[in-house]
Design an enzyme around this catalytic site. Structure first.
Site, mmCIF file in Angstrom:
data_model
loop_
_atom_site.group_PDB
_atom_site.id
_atom_site.type_symbol
_atom_site.label_atom_id
_atom_site.label_comp_id
_atom_site.label_asym_id
_atom_site.label_seq_id
_atom_site.Cartn_x
_atom_site.Cartn_y
_atom_site.Cartn_z
ATOM 1 N N THR A 1 14.113 0.913 1.351
ATOM 2 C CA THR A 1 15.475 1.417 1.202
ATOM 3 C C THR A 1 15.494 2.701 0.385
ATOM 4 O O THR A 1 16.263 3.628 0.673
ATOM 5 C CB THR A 1 16.364 0.350 0.542
ATOM 6 O OG1 THR A 1 16.306 -0.856 1.312
ATOM 7 C CG2 THR A 1 17.806 0.821 0.458
ATOM 8 N N PRO B 1 8.640 -6.976 0.640
ATOM 9 C CA PRO B 1 9.821 -6.680 -0.187
ATOM 10 C C PRO B 1 9.428 -5.924 -1.454
ATOM 11 O O PRO B 1 8.383 -6.176 -2.050
ATOM 12 C CB PRO B 1 10.369 -8.077 -0.535
ATOM 13 C CG PRO B 1 9.800 -9.001 0.496
ATOM 14 C CD PRO B 1 8.468 -8.420 0.863
ATOM 15 N N GLY B 2 10.278 -4.989 -1.846
ATOM 16 C CA GLY B 2 10.069 -4.277 -3.094
ATOM 17 C C GLY B 2 9.159 -3.068 -3.014
ATOM 18 O O GLY B 2 8.820 -2.486 -4.042
ATOM 19 N N THR B 3 8.733 -2.675 -1.802
ATOM 20 C CA THR B 3 7.811 -1.546 -1.685
ATOM 21 C C THR B 3 8.534 -0.212 -1.562
ATOM 22 O O THR B 3 7.880 0.833 -1.543
ATOM 23 C CB THR B 3 6.880 -1.734 -0.476
ATOM 24 O OG1 THR B 3 7.675 -2.064 0.680
ATOM 25 C CG2 THR B 3 5.897 -2.861 -0.720
ATOM 26 N N GLY C 1 7.244 -3.433 5.825
ATOM 27 C CA GLY C 1 6.423 -3.685 4.648
ATOM 28 C C GLY C 1 6.969 -4.827 3.830
ATOM 29 O O GLY C 1 8.060 -5.347 4.101
ATOM 30 N N GLU D 1 -10.119 -22.144 -20.418
ATOM 31 C CA GLU D 1 -10.031 -20.713 -20.130
ATOM 32 C C GLU D 1 -11.377 -20.026 -20.332
ATOM 33 O O GLU D 1 -11.742 -19.129 -19.554
ATOM 34 C CB GLU D 1 -8.959 -20.066 -21.015
ATOM 35 C CG GLU D 1 -7.547 -20.607 -20.804
ATOM 36 C CD GLU D 1 -7.098 -20.506 -19.359
ATOM 37 O OE1 GLU D 1 -7.563 -19.596 -18.635
ATOM 38 O OE2 GLU D 1 -6.270 -21.338 -18.934
ATOM 39 N N ASP E 1 -5.634 -23.932 -10.190
ATOM 40 C CA ASP E 1 -6.997 -23.536 -9.813
ATOM 41 C C ASP E 1 -7.436 -24.239 -8.532
ATOM 42 O O ASP E 1 -8.036 -23.627 -7.641
ATOM 43 C CB ASP E 1 -7.981 -23.870 -10.930
ATOM 44 C CG ASP E 1 -7.614 -23.182 -12.236
ATOM 45 O OD1 ASP E 1 -6.991 -22.111 -12.173
ATOM 46 O OD2 ASP E 1 -7.934 -23.736 -13.310
#
Length: 611
Positions: A213, A208-210, A206, A428, A504
């Protein structure tokens, strides 16, 4: 988790101590021990010893004469006198002229000082080093050349404060698959009675960070068995063969501790595909071969389970991922809306939150965030509360923390000129108005023209009401049109363009190219894959898989698609020019407005125009 620590000091520390002691002994202590005392005599004694031919070595200097007796046991010194025939008399006496007079030492004493004593010091220091290493490595007798070739895996044991499956949210499918492994380690007989065998290896894949570990640590917390943890890079050594030796030692320890779990993080460091290229790494390939051999050597149901984690599964060797080695692949993907909400609630237990915090809204705003990013957002919200001298985290803190993670902190010292501020406001509002006037577009959540540390002078946040797994061709085209809305507003209002649309342009071009090359949304190429995705969990870089002539056609189609949506955005803004001006003025004054405020002003202008 309680961790059995590896040796605190590296082996080179002890070798340095030994070399330093020997260096001091040879350069300072030995010369002092071998040096003999010099006796000062008068010139008459020197003349008498010359006449009696009792001179061994002699050194005549400008101010003094240094000489030894015939046996060379004693060293004498006398002052120089005016004696023209001195050299002839010394020669006749049998003296030997020397540049460096030194008395000889007893052979036994020399052997003791220069040979035996350093050896005793070296042996003593070696015994001390071995004792210290045994103490730090848990009393092991076999040091294998000071630890080289030994596995330095960390061993975790059962702890009441360890991570459990309840502490891991948003990955229900992965937890279900791993819970079966834990159940097998607790009740193996239940599986052997049926004839079922557990997978030898489980591969967690998966982005990183999911939480790959963390899931492995949760398995360790639930299993109540020894848990060996090591990174794939720790197998790689400078000496060829040492990585394979570490693999052998790791699996030897695992078999002795069975039932147990072995966790190899970032296994792609040693498990990359083998090839015949000149740049191949012999040490890495030997380590991989040893790993393959050890996994084949496991008996069925021997109680040793291998867990491994990677975010590059496509780079692993096929021999490593075949059935019989890593039998099961467990995807650990980015969490969905419900998963993000659950993860936020788990991390929010560590902080004090207000009663009115709506984690569902925060989860919607954090679309696409990983578990680690969500934890970072919670921490940023707590830090913001502290900076504002509050003890409770509010929903505003959490919303701001999402913006910090996405766009960076607010630049308080950045002062825009009136013209720049007006341009950013129209830019914006152009995005938001184009999105609002199209169907299949995500609702606007927030619009701001406050500069951020990421370099953005403002941004428009759109938030989907739920998770979307499929997007139609019209939805993607409308998204490109929204991307071009900022530049289109600058053209409609000011008749000129600025550099503010760079991001954009990049996003619109990337999406248009994907529609043609990967999603099969062009009539000319139909359902033909013209582009491949590499490292899908690490950014998803793409590479074209077509001829140069086809690439030219793709470029023309990308330009045509973006240009058509750009013209569409210009027409939308021209048709709603009054609403554009009113909204831009409102944003210019407020600097930050919510999606509700935006829709309220837009509704008022629309009704006024109808009247």
């Amino acid at each position: 988790m309680k961790e059995v620590k590896s040796p605190r000091k590296p082996l080179i520390y002890y070798y340095g101590v030994v070399l330093l002691v020997l260096l001091v002994f040879n350069l300072i202590i030995t010369p002092l021990l071998l040096k003999q005392e010099v006796t000062e005599v008068d010139y008459g004694t020197f003349m008498s010893m010359t006449e009696s031919k009792n001179i061994g070595q002699v050194q005549v200097e400008d101010q003094q004469i240094v000489f030894t007796d015939k046996d060379g046991k004693n060293v004498y010194q006398t002052n120089v006198m005016d004696d023209p025939n001195l050299t002839e008399r010394l020669y006749e006496s049998g003296a030997k002229f020397s540049k460096d007079v030194d008395a000889s030492t007893s052979p036994l004493l020399s052997l003791l000082i220069t040979g035996l004593l350093p050896m005793l010091i070296f042996i003593g220091l070696g015994q001390y080093m071995a004792k210290k290493l045994r103490e730090q490595m848990g009393g092991k007798d076999s040091l294998m050349f000071g630890g080289i070739g030994k596995s330095n895996a960390k061993i975790y044991v059962q702890s009441t404060k360890g991570i459990r499956f309840d502490d891991v949210a948003g990955e229900d499918e992965a937890k279900e698959s791993l819970a079966e492994i834990v159940d097998y380690l607790h009740n193996p007989q239940k599986y052997t009675d049926v004839g079922a065998s557990m997978p030898k290896g489980v591969l967690l894949v998966g982005p990183p960070g999911t939480g790959k570990t963390m899931l492995a640590k949760a398995v360790a917390g639930e299993a109540n068995v020894p848990f060996f943890s090591i990174s794939g890079s720790e197998f790689v050594e400078m000496f060829v063969g040492m990585g394979a030796s570490k693999v052998r030692d790791l699996f030897k320890q695992a078999k002795e501790k069975a039932p147990c779990i072995v966790f190899i993080d970032e296994i792609d460091a040693i498990g990359k595909k083998r090839d015949n290229q000149l740049s191949s790494n012999d040490e890495r390939e030997q380590t991989l071969n040893q790993l393959l051999t050890e996994m084949d050597g496991f008996d069925d149901n021997n109680g040793v389970i291998i867990l491994a984690a990677t975010n590059r599964p496509e780079s692993l060797d096929p021999a490593l991922t075949r059935p019989g080695r890593f039998d099961r692949r467990v995807p650990v993907e980015l969490p969905d809306l419900a998963g993000r909400e659950a993860i936020l609630k788990v991390h929010a237990k560590k902080i004090k939150t207000a009663d009115d915090v709506d984690f569902h809204t925060i989860a919607r705003m954090a679309s696409g965030a990983s578990g680690a990013e969500l934890a970072n957002m919670i921490n940023e919200a707590a830090l913001r509360a502290v900076r504002n001298n509050r003890t409770v985290v509010t929903e505003a803190d959490l919303e701001e923390s999402i913006e910090v993670v996405i766009a960076g902190y607010q630049k308080k010292n950045a002062v825009l000129s009136d013209q720049e501020k007006k341009t950013v406001a129209y830019h914006e509002i152009g995005h938001a108005l184009v999105a609002a006037m199209q169907s299949h577009s995500a609702p606007v959540q927030k619009i701001t023209i406050i500069p951020r540390t990421s370099g953005a002078l403002g941004y428009t946040m759109q938030v989907e009401t739920g998770d979307k797994y499929l997007m139609s061709k019209d939805e993607l085209a409308n998204k490109i049109c929204t991307f071009t809305g900022g530049r289109a507003a600058e053209e409609v209002v000011f008749g000129e363009i600025t550099t503010g649309a760079s991001n954009d342009i990049e996003q619109a071009t990337k999406l248009a190219r994907a529609m043609i090359t990967r999603y099969g949304m062009s009539e000319e190429f139909d359902m033909v894959a013209l582009e491949t995705v590499n490292n899908q969990y690490l950014g998803g870089d793409t590479s074209l898989a077509c001829s140069a002539a086809t690439q030219q056609e793709i470029d023309k189609m990308v330009v045509s698609l973006v240009k058509a949506q750009h013209e569409k955005a210009v027409q939308i803004l021209k048709q709603n020019r009054k609403a554009l001006d009113a909204l831009a003025k409102y944003l210019y004054e407020k600097e930050t407005i919510t999606g509700e405020e935006f829709m309220h002003v837009l509704k008022q202008e629309t009704e006024a125009e109808k009247q």
